[in-house]
Design a protein around this motif. Structure first.
Motif, PDB file in Angstrom:
ATOM      1  N   HIS A  94      35.525  36.038  61.361  1.00 26.40           N
ATOM      2  CA  HIS A  94      35.790  36.167  62.802  1.00 26.40           C
ATOM      3  C   HIS A  94      34.878  35.231  63.598  1.00 26.40           C
ATOM      4  CE1 HIS A  94      38.786  39.308  62.732  1.00 26.40           C
ATOM      5  NE2 HIS A  94      38.040  39.999  61.878  1.00 26.40           N
ATOM      6  N   GLU A  95      33.620  35.132  63.190  1.00 28.44           N
ATOM      7  CA  GLU A  95      32.711  34.227  63.883  1.00 28.44           C
ATOM      8  C   GLU A  95      33.164  32.779  63.714  1.00 28.44           C
ATOM      9  OE1 GLU A  95      28.374  32.270  63.704  1.00 28.44           O
ATOM     10  OE2 GLU A  95      28.415  34.383  63.143  1.00 28.44           O
ATOM     11  N   ALA A  96      33.585  32.407  62.504  1.00 29.00           N
ATOM     12  CA  ALA A  96      34.059  31.038  62.265  1.00 29.00           C
ATOM     13  C   ALA A  96      35.290  30.745  63.127  1.00 29.00           C
ATOM     14  CB  ALA A  96      34.383  30.837  60.784  1.00 29.00           C
ATOM     15  N   ALA A  97      36.184  31.722  63.250  1.00 27.08           N
ATOM     16  CA  ALA A  97      37.384  31.536  64.081  1.00 27.08           C
ATOM     17  C   ALA A  97      37.007  31.358  65.548  1.00 27.08           C
ATOM     18  CB  ALA A  97      38.333  32.713  63.909  1.00 27.08           C
TER      19      ALA A  97
ATOM     20  N   VAL B 128      41.775  19.739  72.492  1.00 29.39           N
ATOM     21  CA  VAL B 128      43.245  19.670  72.414  1.00 29.39           C
ATOM     22  C   VAL B 128      43.927  20.351  73.589  1.00 29.39           C
ATOM     23  CG1 VAL B 128      43.208  19.510  69.903  1.00 29.39           C
ATOM     24  CG2 VAL B 128      43.513  21.753  70.976  1.00 29.39           C
ATOM     25  N   GLY B 129      43.210  21.182  74.313  1.00 31.19           N
ATOM     26  CA  GLY B 129      43.807  21.888  75.440  1.00 31.19           C
ATOM     27  C   GLY B 129      44.433  23.195  75.011  1.00 31.19           C
TER      28      GLY B 129
ATOM     29  N   ALA C 169      33.390  28.947  55.585  1.00 31.61           N
ATOM     30  CA  ALA C 169      33.947  27.739  56.183  1.00 31.61           C
ATOM     31  C   ALA C 169      34.995  28.160  57.214  1.00 31.61           C
ATOM     32  CB  ALA C 169      34.599  26.891  55.094  1.00 31.61           C
ATOM     33  N   PRO C 170      35.455  27.243  58.063  1.00 30.67           N
ATOM     34  CA  PRO C 170      36.494  27.589  59.034  1.00 30.67           C
ATOM     35  C   PRO C 170      37.766  28.131  58.373  1.00 30.67           C
ATOM     36  CG  PRO C 170      35.597  25.435  59.539  1.00 30.67           C
ATOM     37  CD  PRO C 170      34.999  25.870  58.231  1.00 30.67           C
ATOM     38  N   SER C 171      38.016  27.715  57.137  1.00 34.70           N
ATOM     39  CA  SER C 171      39.195  28.202  56.415  1.00 34.70           C
ATOM     40  C   SER C 171      39.023  29.646  55.952  1.00 34.70           C
ATOM     41  CB  SER C 171      39.445  27.323  55.192  1.00 34.70           C
ATOM     42  OG  SER C 171      38.377  27.455  54.272  1.00 34.70           O
TER      43      SER C 171
ATOM     44  N   GLN D  85      46.204  25.530  65.555  1.00 36.98           N
ATOM     45  CA  GLN D  85      45.940  26.665  64.654  1.00 36.98           C
ATOM     46  C   GLN D  85      47.000  26.753  63.567  1.00 36.98           C
ATOM     47  OE1 GLN D  85      45.512  30.033  67.421  1.00 36.98           O
ATOM     48  NE2 GLN D  85      43.533  30.336  66.432  1.00 36.98           N
ATOM     49  N   ALA D  86      48.262  26.585  63.942  1.00 33.91           N
ATOM     50  CA  ALA D  86      49.338  26.658  62.954  1.00 33.91           C
ATOM     51  C   ALA D  86      49.174  25.561  61.897  1.00 33.91           C
ATOM     52  CB  ALA D  86      50.694  26.540  63.638  1.00 33.91           C
ATOM     53  N   ALA D  87      48.847  24.356  62.341  1.00 29.55           N
ATOM     54  CA  ALA D  87      48.655  23.256  61.390  1.00 29.55           C
ATOM     55  C   ALA D  87      47.437  23.518  60.504  1.00 29.55           C
ATOM     56  CB  ALA D  87      48.491  21.941  62.146  1.00 29.55           C
ATOM     57  N   PHE D  88      46.363  24.033  61.085  1.00 28.77           N
ATOM     58  CA  PHE D  88      45.154  24.316  60.312  1.00 28.77           C
ATOM     59  C   PHE D  88      45.431  25.391  59.265  1.00 28.77           C
ATOM     60  CE2 PHE D  88      40.993  26.237  59.527  1.00 28.77           C
ATOM     61  CZ  PHE D  88      40.251  25.111  59.241  1.00 28.77           C
TER      62      PHE D  88
END
Length: 157
Positions: free
Chosen positions: A81-84, A95-96, A46-48, A104-107
């Motif tokens: 790394h692929e998920a990131a 988001v720009g 997962a992205p996490s 990223q910090a919030a995630f």
């Protein structure tokens, strides 16, 4: 606030809300996958970074337990790394660049990154339980001599 400015603010807000909703759905579907060089280990995360799937082919069993552990961990890292990278490709346009670091910090705050442990030696035998765990006893059946003079079928067979 005049009518025109209010309408423009509402339009921008609705556009932003639609982009965020679409982004949330895209992130929910996002996954990273990787295979080791010979294809015997495949991982999906997962992205996490949470491992969603692990597949081992019979060829993976030709390695020692330490080698297999290293292959699995290296493949997990490659999938992470692929998920990131996919996350960046998905989120940055919405988001720009300026707000991507904040995102990223919030995630990460909601799903802290945890590095997988490396291969370790097995625990010493002295730390293992002496007796193997026991299964519960099977239910007991009444002994045949509980009905010495009659059949439990009472003549009906």
């Amino acid at each position: 606030m005049d009518e025109g400015k209010y309408a423009e603010s509402m339009r921008r807000f609705e556009e932003q809300a639609a982009r965020v909703s679409g982004l949330r759905e895209s992130i929910a579907r996002l996954k990273g996958s990787a295979r080791n060089p010979d294809g015997s280990v495949a991982v999906t995360v997962a992205p996490s970074g949470a491992v969603l799937g692990l597949q081992l082919s019979p060829a993976a069993m030709n390695r020692s337990h330490t080698q297999l552990t290293q292959e699995i961990l290296a493949t997990i890292r490659a999938a992470q790394h692929e998920a990131a990278a996919r996350m960046a490709e998905t989120v940055r346009p919405v988001v720009g660049e300026a707000r991507y670091e904040q995102f990223q910090a919030a995630f990460r705050a909601h799903s802290p990154a945890v590095e997988p442990l490396g291969p370790t030696a097995p625990p010493p035998a002295s730390s293992l339980p002496i007796d193997p765990p026991r299964r519960p006893a099977a239910p007991t059946r009444p002994d045949d001599d509980e009905f010495p003079d009659e059949s439990i079928y009472k003549g009906r067979r």
